[in-house]
Motif scaffolding. Structure first.
Motif, PDB file in Angstrom:
ATOM      1  N   GLU A 258       0.816  -1.216   0.000  1.00  0.00           N
ATOM      2  CA  GLU A 258       0.000   0.000   0.000  1.00  0.00           C
ATOM      3  C   GLU A 258       0.847   1.262   0.000  1.00  0.00           C
ATOM      4  O   GLU A 258       0.306   2.366   0.017  1.00  0.00           O
ATOM      5  N   GLY A 259       2.155   1.124  -0.035  1.00  0.00           N
ATOM      6  CA  GLY A 259       3.031   2.281   0.064  1.00  0.00           C
ATOM      7  C   GLY A 259       2.988   3.177  -1.159  1.00  0.00           C
ATOM      8  O   GLY A 259       2.897   2.703  -2.302  1.00  0.00           O
ATOM      9  N   THR A 260       3.061   4.477  -0.924  1.00  0.00           N
ATOM     10  CA  THR A 260       3.083   5.460  -2.018  1.00  0.00           C
ATOM     11  C   THR A 260       4.245   6.443  -1.778  1.00  0.00           C
ATOM     12  O   THR A 260       4.894   6.419  -0.733  1.00  0.00           O
ATOM     13  N   TYR A 261       4.455   7.334  -2.742  1.00  0.00           N
ATOM     14  CA  TYR A 261       5.551   8.279  -2.648  1.00  0.00           C
ATOM     15  C   TYR A 261       5.119   9.703  -2.332  1.00  0.00           C
ATOM     16  O   TYR A 261       5.948  10.619  -2.306  1.00  0.00           O
ATOM     17  N   GLY A 262       3.850   9.917  -2.100  1.00  0.00           N
ATOM     18  CA  GLY A 262       3.409  11.270  -1.786  1.00  0.00           C
ATOM     19  C   GLY A 262       3.536  12.175  -2.988  1.00  0.00           C
ATOM     20  O   GLY A 262       3.142  11.846  -4.096  1.00  0.00           O
ATOM     21  N   GLY A 263       4.131  13.323  -2.785  1.00  0.00           N
ATOM     22  CA  GLY A 263       4.324  14.245  -3.890  1.00  0.00           C
ATOM     23  C   GLY A 263       3.428  15.457  -3.771  1.00  0.00           C
ATOM     24  O   GLY A 263       2.886  15.742  -2.702  1.00  0.00           O
ATOM     25  N   PRO A 264       3.288  16.187  -4.864  1.00  0.00           N
ATOM     26  CA  PRO A 264       3.821  15.865  -6.190  1.00  0.00           C
ATOM     27  C   PRO A 264       5.325  16.129  -6.303  1.00  0.00           C
ATOM     28  O   PRO A 264       5.920  16.757  -5.433  1.00  0.00           O
ATOM     29  N   GLU A 271       6.481  21.151 -14.439  1.00  0.00           N
ATOM     30  CA  GLU A 271       5.194  20.464 -14.428  1.00  0.00           C
ATOM     31  C   GLU A 271       5.094  19.515 -13.233  1.00  0.00           C
ATOM     32  O   GLU A 271       6.051  18.846 -12.883  1.00  0.00           O
ATOM     33  N   ALA A 272       3.931  19.477 -12.601  1.00  0.00           N
ATOM     34  CA  ALA A 272       3.713  18.622 -11.430  1.00  0.00           C
ATOM     35  C   ALA A 272       3.312  17.223 -11.867  1.00  0.00           C
ATOM     36  O   ALA A 272       2.600  17.039 -12.857  1.00  0.00           O
ATOM     37  N   SER A 273       3.779  16.238 -11.107  1.00  0.00           N
ATOM     38  CA  SER A 273       3.405  14.848 -11.361  1.00  0.00           C
ATOM     39  C   SER A 273       3.022  14.200 -10.035  1.00  0.00           C
ATOM     40  O   SER A 273       3.754  14.308  -9.044  1.00  0.00           O
ATOM     41  N   VAL A 274       1.865  13.544 -10.028  1.00  0.00           N
ATOM     42  CA  VAL A 274       1.327  12.943  -8.804  1.00  0.00           C
ATOM     43  C   VAL A 274       1.410  11.429  -8.904  1.00  0.00           C
ATOM     44  O   VAL A 274       1.136  10.844  -9.964  1.00  0.00           O
ATOM     45  N   ASP A 275       1.798  10.783  -7.818  1.00  0.00           N
ATOM     46  CA  ASP A 275       1.900   9.324  -7.766  1.00  0.00           C
ATOM     47  C   ASP A 275       0.506   8.707  -7.634  1.00  0.00           C
ATOM     48  O   ASP A 275      -0.221   8.996  -6.686  1.00  0.00           O
ATOM     49  N   THR A 276       0.165   7.871  -8.577  1.00  0.00           N
ATOM     50  CA  THR A 276      -1.145   7.209  -8.535  1.00  0.00           C
ATOM     51  C   THR A 276      -1.038   5.708  -8.283  1.00  0.00           C
ATOM     52  O   THR A 276      -2.052   5.022  -8.208  1.00  0.00           O
ATOM     53  N   GLY A 277       0.181   5.202  -8.152  1.00  0.00           N
ATOM     54  CA  GLY A 277       0.365   3.775  -7.944  1.00  0.00           C
ATOM     55  C   GLY A 277       0.514   3.417  -6.472  1.00  0.00           C
ATOM     56  O   GLY A 277       0.448   4.267  -5.588  1.00  0.00           O
ATOM     57  N   LYS A 278       0.763   2.133  -6.234  1.00  0.00           N
ATOM     58  CA  LYS A 278       0.956   1.645  -4.859  1.00  0.00           C
ATOM     59  C   LYS A 278       2.030   0.571  -4.847  1.00  0.00           C
ATOM     60  O   LYS A 278       2.241  -0.128  -5.831  1.00  0.00           O
ATOM     61  N   GLY A 279       2.676   0.479  -3.682  1.00  0.00           N
ATOM     62  CA  GLY A 279       3.677  -0.551  -3.468  1.00  0.00           C
ATOM     63  C   GLY A 279       5.095  -0.003  -3.487  1.00  0.00           C
ATOM     64  O   GLY A 279       5.553   0.504  -4.510  1.00  0.00           O
ATOM     65  N   THR A 280       5.777  -0.083  -2.340  1.00  0.00           N
ATOM     66  CA  THR A 280       7.167   0.330  -2.252  1.00  0.00           C
ATOM     67  C   THR A 280       7.744  -0.179  -0.932  1.00  0.00           C
ATOM     68  O   THR A 280       7.034  -0.785  -0.121  1.00  0.00           O
ATOM     69  N   TYR A 281       9.020   0.106  -0.692  1.00  0.00           N
ATOM     70  CA  TYR A 281       9.678  -0.307   0.549  1.00  0.00           C
ATOM     71  C   TYR A 281       9.609   0.858   1.541  1.00  0.00           C
ATOM     72  O   TYR A 281      10.601   1.517   1.828  1.00  0.00           O
ATOM     73  N   LEU A 313      18.633   8.650  -0.833  1.00  0.00           N
ATOM     74  CA  LEU A 313      17.831   8.681   0.388  1.00  0.00           C
ATOM     75  C   LEU A 313      16.348   8.914   0.082  1.00  0.00           C
ATOM     76  O   LEU A 313      16.002   9.657  -0.834  1.00  0.00           O
ATOM     77  N   ARG A 314      15.504   8.304   0.906  1.00  0.00           N
ATOM     78  CA  ARG A 314      14.045   8.412   0.764  1.00  0.00           C
ATOM     79  C   ARG A 314      13.580   9.687   1.477  1.00  0.00           C
ATOM     80  O   ARG A 314      12.996   9.658   2.567  1.00  0.00           O
ATOM     81  N   LEU A 315      13.813  10.828   0.840  1.00  0.00           N
ATOM     82  CA  LEU A 315      13.601  12.108   1.496  1.00  0.00           C
ATOM     83  C   LEU A 315      12.139  12.496   1.634  1.00  0.00           C
ATOM     84  O   LEU A 315      11.811  13.440   2.368  1.00  0.00           O
ATOM     85  N   GLU A 316      11.247  11.801   0.958  1.00  0.00           N
ATOM     86  CA  GLU A 316       9.821  12.075   1.166  1.00  0.00           C
ATOM     87  C   GLU A 316       9.322  11.481   2.479  1.00  0.00           C
ATOM     88  O   GLU A 316       8.232  11.808   2.957  1.00  0.00           O
ATOM     89  N   SER A 317      10.129  10.600   3.104  1.00  0.00           N
ATOM     90  CA  SER A 317       9.759   9.982   4.372  1.00  0.00           C
ATOM     91  C   SER A 317       9.953  10.964   5.520  1.00  0.00           C
ATOM     92  O   SER A 317      11.028  11.558   5.679  1.00  0.00           O
ATOM     93  N   ARG A 318       8.933  11.118   6.351  1.00  0.00           N
ATOM     94  CA  ARG A 318       9.050  12.017   7.504  1.00  0.00           C
ATOM     95  C   ARG A 318      10.149  11.533   8.447  1.00  0.00           C
ATOM     96  O   ARG A 318      10.845  12.339   9.066  1.00  0.00           O
ATOM     97  N   ARG A 319      10.325  10.242   8.534  1.00  0.00           N
ATOM     98  CA  ARG A 319      11.378   9.672   9.390  1.00  0.00           C
ATOM     99  C   ARG A 319      12.760  10.145   8.944  1.00  0.00           C
ATOM    100  O   ARG A 319      13.572  10.579   9.757  1.00  0.00           O
ATOM    101  N   VAL A 320      13.022  10.092   7.656  1.00  0.00           N
ATOM    102  CA  VAL A 320      14.310  10.521   7.119  1.00  0.00           C
ATOM    103  C   VAL A 320      14.456  12.031   7.244  1.00  0.00           C
ATOM    104  O   VAL A 320      15.542  12.544   7.569  1.00  0.00           O
TER     105      VAL A 320
END
Length: 593
Positions: A258-264, A271-281, A313-320
């Motif tokens: 169910e993981g996503t990358y947030g964004g945009p 140009e903005a791009s929004v993640d519409t998929g699911k699944g990640t680490y 680095l996974r900089l969209e992660s609040r933890r990171v």
């Protein structure tokens, strides 16, 4: 050279500044023997007696999100009233001055002053020795290369292994403090290059140890991350995620469907791009998506492994984000840093800057730094860096009081738009190409949010330059006369002039940091001969003195925003005419004059 900022008290000091680098007859030297040193390489980011000499973090517990810095009894230096009133001197620390040879061979086999790809021994102590020289040029700010622990042969310092431990080859925390304190006593400011997009090269994509790993997003569970095959000599640390090559950032190969990358995220043209998929680490601190190959793909440039050699680095992660915020704030507190130059911001998700920049400014303000500088490397189209300047704008917002949101991020940055217009005009000899300078300035005023966060007032804070560490020196491709003309243009253009170490000495080396291929730290090195620069007489002194005298006839700083100073600019037309005549006379003079 830099006294174009109108500091008359220091103008004469440049006459006595004769040597920038230690002069040696390097080609005649015998091969240097490796001298064993009683210097222990510090490991681990929590504060310990063992790493205290190099650690900007003072927390003993292994909790990266709670790391903090301190400098007991120290009075912090306030921010400049206006960054645009300064000239900045850029240097690569390892390539500047070797102030303490005892720290040169912390790692066996990575120091060789005869080889362009090896370390040459520059350090904090060396910079400190030359502060009066730099101040004598008129520069009131220095931008130094990244300071934290890097790989064995990463002289450029952009391949981080830690974000709280200083690289011992550059010096100790006390030596960095001595550098900033002496700079402040001279009325100078210290800007440190910071890297957040990536670290070193410890991981490989599973089953893809050689060649290019194509980018994936969501599909096929992306890639598992594994240690590279050559990790036998690397240290592994005990972390909450098991044995890891980095102490404070960890991989986790647990798939989150169910993981996503947030964004945009934003593309080359804003140009903005929004993640519409699911699944990640989701639980991993790193991206598992493959190599960065397509720089026009907004997701690939944000999550791909740059050059295939630096762990992203996974900089969209609040933890990171919380870890990195704590670490950069610790650097400010422990060393009294005045500003950051942000490396590769075009590869960083905007949501990271929306969290990090206000947190850094708020922390700096508690130390009396009300205008802490945050400047980006804008090696990208203006439409792209418009999304991360100030509150951010996309193309539909140009010319309007409309922004991505209300949070200011990067104040300004190294503006390649002006560089390319100047570079192509001067190298090609086609002066009409320089007409793009005025057009670019007009366009950027419509495209960029130029607000200064501390005052709410607009300030054009772009950095203009003729040379830097990522490009061949302009004078190699054109000539010294063209460099003189470029120096005058950037010094009086709106914004902040940036000068690259060695230009004032007529250095003519053609290479840059990008010429050296990224190599495995532990692999056998193929020696590359250094192209030694020829330091000539200071041809800029007379030019600088003339320009400073002319500039002083105008009461306001030429680098201030012309929109805010219509009357003073109008009264300076006579000075500008004199300036043009002086520039042309000196720029076209024989190089021996």
């Amino acid at each position: 050279f830099c006294t174009l900022i109108r500091t008359p008290g220091w103008a004469s000091a440049s006459r006595g500044a004769r040597a920038l680098f230690n002069v040696r007859d390097l080609p005649a030297m015998p091969r240097l023997a490796h001298i064993p040193l009683l210097l222990h390489v510090a490991v681990a980011a929590p504060w310990t007696e063992e790493n205290a000499k190099w650690n900007v973090n003072f927390l003993r517990d292994h909790d990266p999100r709670s790391y903090f810095g301190q400098w007991e009894g120290h009075e912090y230096f306030p921010s400049p009233t206006d960054w645009r009133a300064l000239s900045i001197y850029q240097l690569i620390t390892d390539r500047f001055v070797d102030g303490d040879p005892r720290n040169n061979e912390v790692y066996d086999g990575d120091f060789d002053v005869r080889d362009m790809g090896f370390r040459h021994g520059g350090d904090f102590a060396g910079i400190r020795q030359k502060l009066n020289y730099i101040r004598g040029l008129g520069c009131r700010a220095i931008w130094i290369s990244p300071v934290f622990e890097n790989g064995q042969n990463s002289y450029h310092q952009y391949a981080m292994r830690d974000f709280t431990l200083l690289d011992p080859r550059l010096g100790t925390l006390e030596e960095l403090r001595a550098l900033t304190q002496e700079a402040h006593e001279l009325g100078m400011y210290v800007i440190v290059d910071v890297v957040m997009n990536h670290m070193a090269n410890e991981f490989a994509f599973d089953q893809h140890f050689d060649g290019v790993t194509h980018f994936r997003m969501h599909e096929d569970e992306e890639y598992r991350l594994v240690l590279r095959n050559d990790t036998g000599r690397r240290l592994l640390y005990d972390t909450p995620k098991g044995k890891q090559p980095y102490m404070d950032f960890w991989i986790d190969n647990t798939w989150d469907p169910e993981g996503t990358y947030g964004g945009p995220v934003y593309g080359k043209w804003g140009e903005a791009s929004v993640d519409t998929g699911k699944g990640t680490y989701t639980d991993s601190d790193f991206h598992h998506n493959g190599d960065l190959i397509d720089y026009t793909n907004p997701w690939e440039i944000t999550m791909g492994k740059i050059y295939g050699t630096m762990d992203d680095l996974r900089l969209e992660s609040r933890r990171v984000q919380e870890k990195y915020i704590a670490m950069t704030n610790a650097l400010i507190s422990s060393a009294d840093i005045d500003g950051f130059r942000v490396d590769t911001p075009m590869q960083v998700p905007l949501e990271f800057f929306k969290a990090w920049a206000p947190a850094v400014r708020a922390h700096a303000k508690t130390l009396g730094k009300d205008r802490f500088g945050i400047f980006g490397e804008f090696f990208v189209e203006p439409e792209r860096f418009a999304t991360m300047t100030g509150r951010g704008k996309t193309p539909d917002m140009y010319g309007h009081e409309a922004f991505i949101d209300a949070t200011p991020t990067i104040k300004g940055g190294i503006d390649y738009t002006y560089y390319w217009y100047l570079f192509t005009a001067l190298v090609s000899g086609k002066s009409e190409l320089a007409n793009g300078l005025a057009l670019a300035y007009k366009s950027e005023r419509d495209m960029l949010d130029l607000v200064e966060p501390s005052s709410g007032e607009p300030e054009f804070a772009m950095w203009t330059f003729c040379n830097n560490h990522d490009n061949w020196r302009m004078q190699v491709l054109s000539g010294v006369q063209q460099l003189r003309l470029c120096t005058a243009v950037i010094s009086f253009w709106p914004g902040t002039p940036l000068h690259y170490a060695g230009d004032e000495q007529d250095f003519s080396t053609p290479g840059s940091a990008l010429d050296e291929e990224e190599e495995d730290d532990d692999a056998p090195k193929k020696k590359k001969k250094t192209r030694f620069c020829k330091a000539k007489r200071d041809h800029y002194r007379r030019l600088v003195e003339q320009l400073v005298q002319i500039a002083q006839t105008c009461p306001e700083n030429f680098s201030l925003d012309v929109v805010r100073l219509p009357k003073s600019i109008a009264t300076c037309q006579e000075s500008r005419s004199k300036l043009l005549a002086t520039v042309m006379r000196f720029a076209m003079a024989d190089s021996r004059a």
